[in-house]
Design a protein around this motif. Structure first.
Motif, PDB file in Angstrom:
ATOM      1  N   PRO A  73       0.838  -1.210   0.000  1.00 55.86           N
ATOM      2  CA  PRO A  73       0.000   0.000   0.000  1.00 55.86           C
ATOM      3  C   PRO A  73       0.869   1.255   0.000  1.00 55.86           C
ATOM      4  N   THR A  74       0.283   2.344  -0.451  1.00 58.30           N
ATOM      5  CA  THR A  74       0.931   3.657  -0.367  1.00 58.30           C
ATOM      6  C   THR A  74       0.238   4.568   0.638  1.00 58.30           C
ATOM      7  N   THR A  75      -0.988   4.193   1.026  1.00 54.91           N
ATOM      8  CA  THR A  75      -1.835   5.076   1.836  1.00 54.91           C
ATOM      9  C   THR A  75      -2.611   4.256   2.861  1.00 54.91           C
ATOM     10  N   LEU A  76      -2.637   4.742   4.096  1.00 52.15           N
ATOM     11  CA  LEU A  76      -3.503   4.150   5.116  1.00 52.15           C
ATOM     12  C   LEU A  76      -4.637   5.118   5.408  1.00 52.15           C
ATOM     13  N   ILE A  77      -5.876   4.634   5.251  1.00 50.29           N
ATOM     14  CA  ILE A  77      -7.065   5.417   5.569  1.00 50.29           C
ATOM     15  C   ILE A  77      -7.716   4.847   6.823  1.00 50.29           C
ATOM     16  N   ILE A  78      -7.982   5.711   7.790  1.00 49.60           N
ATOM     17  CA  ILE A  78      -8.748   5.294   8.968  1.00 49.60           C
ATOM     18  C   ILE A  78     -10.210   5.232   8.549  1.00 49.60           C
ATOM     19  N   GLY A  79     -10.770   4.016   8.565  1.00 49.51           N
ATOM     20  CA  GLY A  79     -12.058   3.770   7.929  1.00 49.51           C
ATOM     21  C   GLY A  79     -13.213   3.562   8.868  1.00 49.51           C
ATOM     22  N   VAL A  80     -13.129   4.081  10.082  1.00 49.87           N
ATOM     23  CA  VAL A  80     -14.238   3.958  11.020  1.00 49.87           C
ATOM     24  C   VAL A  80     -14.651   5.341  11.492  1.00 49.87           C
ATOM     25  N   ALA A  81     -15.873   5.426  11.981  1.00 49.41           N
ATOM     26  CA  ALA A  81     -16.402   6.693  12.487  1.00 49.41           C
ATOM     27  C   ALA A  81     -16.974   6.467  13.884  1.00 49.41           C
ATOM     28  N   PRO A  82     -16.102   6.287  14.905  1.00 47.33           N
ATOM     29  CA  PRO A  82     -16.607   6.039  16.258  1.00 47.33           C
ATOM     30  C   PRO A  82     -17.272   7.271  16.840  1.00 47.33           C
ATOM     31  N   ILE A  83     -18.211   7.066  17.752  1.00 52.82           N
ATOM     32  CA  ILE A  83     -18.849   8.186  18.441  1.00 52.82           C
ATOM     33  C   ILE A  83     -17.768   8.981  19.169  1.00 52.82           C
ATOM     34  N   GLY A  84     -17.738  10.283  18.953  1.00 53.38           N
ATOM     35  CA  GLY A  84     -16.718  11.126  19.568  1.00 53.38           C
ATOM     36  C   GLY A  84     -15.506  11.340  18.693  1.00 53.38           C
ATOM     37  N   GLY A  85     -15.208  10.384  17.789  1.00 52.39           N
ATOM     38  CA  GLY A  85     -14.146  10.570  16.811  1.00 52.39           C
ATOM     39  C   GLY A  85     -12.741  10.557  17.359  1.00 52.39           C
ATOM     40  N   ASP A  86     -12.491   9.911  18.510  1.00 58.30           N
ATOM     41  CA  ASP A  86     -11.148   9.857  19.066  1.00 58.30           C
ATOM     42  C   ASP A  86     -10.325   8.744  18.418  1.00 58.30           C
ATOM     43  N   LEU A  87      -9.000   8.838  18.554  1.00 58.54           N
ATOM     44  CA  LEU A  87      -8.092   7.809  18.063  1.00 58.54           C
ATOM     45  C   LEU A  87      -7.978   6.709  19.103  1.00 58.54           C
ATOM     46  N   PRO A  88      -8.392   5.477  18.775  1.00 56.22           N
ATOM     47  CA  PRO A  88      -8.225   4.376  19.742  1.00 56.22           C
ATOM     48  C   PRO A  88      -6.750   4.199  20.108  1.00 56.22           C
ATOM     49  N   ARG A  89      -6.473   4.074  21.392  1.00 56.83           N
ATOM     50  CA  ARG A  89      -5.089   4.000  21.859  1.00 56.83           C
ATOM     51  C   ARG A  89      -4.339   2.829  21.234  1.00 56.83           C
ATOM     52  N   ALA A  90      -5.031   1.705  21.033  1.00 55.42           N
ATOM     53  CA  ALA A  90      -4.380   0.509  20.509  1.00 55.42           C
ATOM     54  C   ALA A  90      -3.918   0.681  19.062  1.00 55.42           C
ATOM     55  N   TRP A  91      -4.409   1.718  18.368  1.00 52.16           N
ATOM     56  CA  TRP A  91      -4.040   1.916  16.967  1.00 52.16           C
ATOM     57  C   TRP A  91      -2.737   2.690  16.791  1.00 52.16           C
ATOM     58  N   ARG A  92      -2.258   3.322  17.847  1.00 54.45           N
ATOM     59  CA  ARG A  92      -1.097   4.201  17.734  1.00 54.45           C
ATOM     60  C   ARG A  92       0.120   3.466  17.168  1.00 54.45           C
ATOM     61  N   ALA A  93       0.397   2.284  17.702  1.00 50.37           N
ATOM     62  CA  ALA A  93       1.571   1.534  17.252  1.00 50.37           C
ATOM     63  C   ALA A  93       1.448   1.169  15.775  1.00 50.37           C
ATOM     64  N   GLN A  94       0.231   0.839  15.334  1.00 50.61           N
ATOM     65  CA  GLN A  94       0.053   0.487  13.929  1.00 50.61           C
ATOM     66  C   GLN A  94       0.234   1.704  13.023  1.00 50.61           C
ATOM     67  N   LEU A  95      -0.236   2.866  13.472  1.00 53.26           N
ATOM     68  CA  LEU A  95      -0.028   4.083  12.689  1.00 53.26           C
ATOM     69  C   LEU A  95       1.456   4.426  12.590  1.00 53.26           C
ATOM     70  N   LEU A  96       2.185   4.265  13.688  1.00 50.00           N
ATOM     71  CA  LEU A  96       3.621   4.529  13.665  1.00 50.00           C
ATOM     72  C   LEU A  96       4.331   3.583  12.703  1.00 50.00           C
ATOM     73  N   THR A  97       3.908   2.322  12.687  1.00 53.68           N
ATOM     74  CA  THR A  97       4.492   1.369  11.742  1.00 53.68           C
ATOM     75  C   THR A  97       4.190   1.777  10.303  1.00 53.68           C
ATOM     76  N   ALA A  98       2.954   2.202  10.048  1.00 56.18           N
ATOM     77  CA  ALA A  98       2.585   2.643   8.702  1.00 56.18           C
ATOM     78  C   ALA A  98       3.414   3.850   8.277  1.00 56.18           C
ATOM     79  N   ILE A  99       3.604   4.802   9.193  1.00 53.82           N
ATOM     80  CA  ILE A  99       4.401   5.990   8.881  1.00 53.82           C
ATOM     81  C   ILE A  99       5.846   5.605   8.600  1.00 53.82           C
ATOM     82  N   GLU A 100       6.391   4.711   9.417  1.00 54.34           N
ATOM     83  CA  GLU A 100       7.778   4.268   9.199  1.00 54.34           C
ATOM     84  C   GLU A 100       7.932   3.586   7.844  1.00 54.34           C
ATOM     85  N   ALA A 101       6.864   2.933   7.375  1.00 58.04           N
ATOM     86  CA  ALA A 101       6.893   2.279   6.060  1.00 58.04           C
ATOM     87  C   ALA A 101       6.660   3.270   4.921  1.00 58.04           C
TER      88      ALA A 101
END
Length: 356
Positions: A73-101
């Protein structure tokens, strides 16, 4: 969106039709290929199996970003719309991995990824772009109550609740209109629509004083260039939480006609079991009244209805459509199941345009 993107969608724990509506919208309408969906609860399936239908056939659902990277992939899209719209804490590590890639990050959350010190610093080190789709324009516009260009037709999708298909109907009508050779545009007002269209207004992040003004400004801009403007609706005028953004859209776009969207069989606002829905004729009347407080011609009407019949058999869907037509006297369809032509024809007839 750029045709060079290869998209992986982050939908961990929410790859389904409601809270995953950004994911399903991107899969259905993006011009760029979706190469994988991240959701460990459905890993090993394809997207169609996970959703229980045909959408997304052949798109793998994977365990995490590490597995997704195999699909280049070239792009990661956050594809959910949770109530309140906050970033789930458990996703942080995956986003950092995506950015590093080296993946571009696109997010429709209310939480702005680019304002997060850790994620922003990682993106700057790697030279990665972050697009927070819900970040509003840095401007303040109060509605001026200007008339639309004569000969243009502004159509707003309204509904009985959130997630009733307002974006889908607006996109389908715009596509059908252009297929008939009409000069048409889609006006995106939510995060998924903006991702698909590449432009729009994130109306639920605009200060309330300026919603109507900024919607008016873009509606006028589009109506000056196009004969048909299909405006994506948000929320509902009867919603206990989200009615303010609906009112801003109604008065900002001042539609000449509306299409009403409804989940077949729904009797209460989703998440509010003690908030019953009025009968459809009353809901329709409410939207017409609100627009016509300000509409210069005082004749804006709901001219058709789109139902979501997902989960119903074909016979049940057809019966739901017939019941709705009997109850309201308005042409009704499910645009994903049966196409938008019935609604487009109703709009053309309403405005006295040719239907061939």
């Amino acid at each position: 969106m750029s045709p060079t993107r290869r998209i992986v969608i982050m939908a961990e724990g929410h790859f389904e039709w409601h809270y995953g509506k950004t994911a399903t919208g991107i899969i259905r309408y993006s011009q760029d290929p979706v190469v994988a969906v991240i959701d460990s609860t459905h890993a090993g399936q394809d997207a169609a199996q996970a959703l229980g239908g045909d959408l997304g056939r052949g798109i793998p659902v994977v365990q995490d970003i590490h597995e997704a990277l195999r699909y280049q992939p070239t792009t990661l899209i956050i594809g959910v719309a949770p109530i309140g719209g906050d970033l789930p804490r458990a996703w942080r590590a995956q986003l950092l991995t995506a950015i590093e890639a080296g993946l571009e990050i696109i997010s429709g959350l209310h939480y702005f990824i680019a304002d997060d010190p850790e994620l922003r610093a990682a993106a700057e080190r790697r030279g990665v772009t972050i697009w927070d789709v819900r970040r509003p324009p840095d401007k303040k516009v109060v509605a001026a109550y200007k008339p639309h260009r004569p000969g243009s037709h502004t159509v707003l999708t309204v509904g009985s609740d959130c997630a009733t298909g307002k974006m889908t109907v607006a996109i389908e009508l715009d596509r059908a209109a252009r297929a008939r050779g009409l000069n048409s545009a889609f006006f995106a007002t939510g995060q998924t629509g903006i991702m698909i269209a590449g432009r729009g207004l994130p109306v639920d992040r605009i200060i309330s004083d300026f919603i109507a003004g900024m919607v008016e400004e873009m509606t006028l801009e589009l109506a000056a260039q196009h004969d048909w403007v299909f405006v994506e609706g948000q929320g509902s005028i009867n919603h206990p939480g989200y009615s303010p953004v609906t009112l801003g859209l109604l008065h900002g776009s001042l539609p000449d006609a509306m299409i009403f969207c409804h989940q077949a069989g729904a009797t209460t606002i989703e998440g509010y079991p003690h908030c019953p829905l009025p009968p459809l004729p009353r809901l329709i009347q409410m939207n017409e009244e609100v627009v016509n407080w300000l509409h210069r011609q005082h004749n804006s009407k709901v001219v058709g209805i789109s139902l979501i019949t997902r989960g119903l058999s074909l016979q049940q869907a057809e019966e739901a459509i017939r019941r709705t037509e009997d109850e309201t006297g308005l042409p009704t369809t499910d645009v994903l199941r049966f196409g938008p032509e019935k609604l487009l024809t109703a709009l053309l007839q309403h405005f006295g345009a040719a239907t061939s």
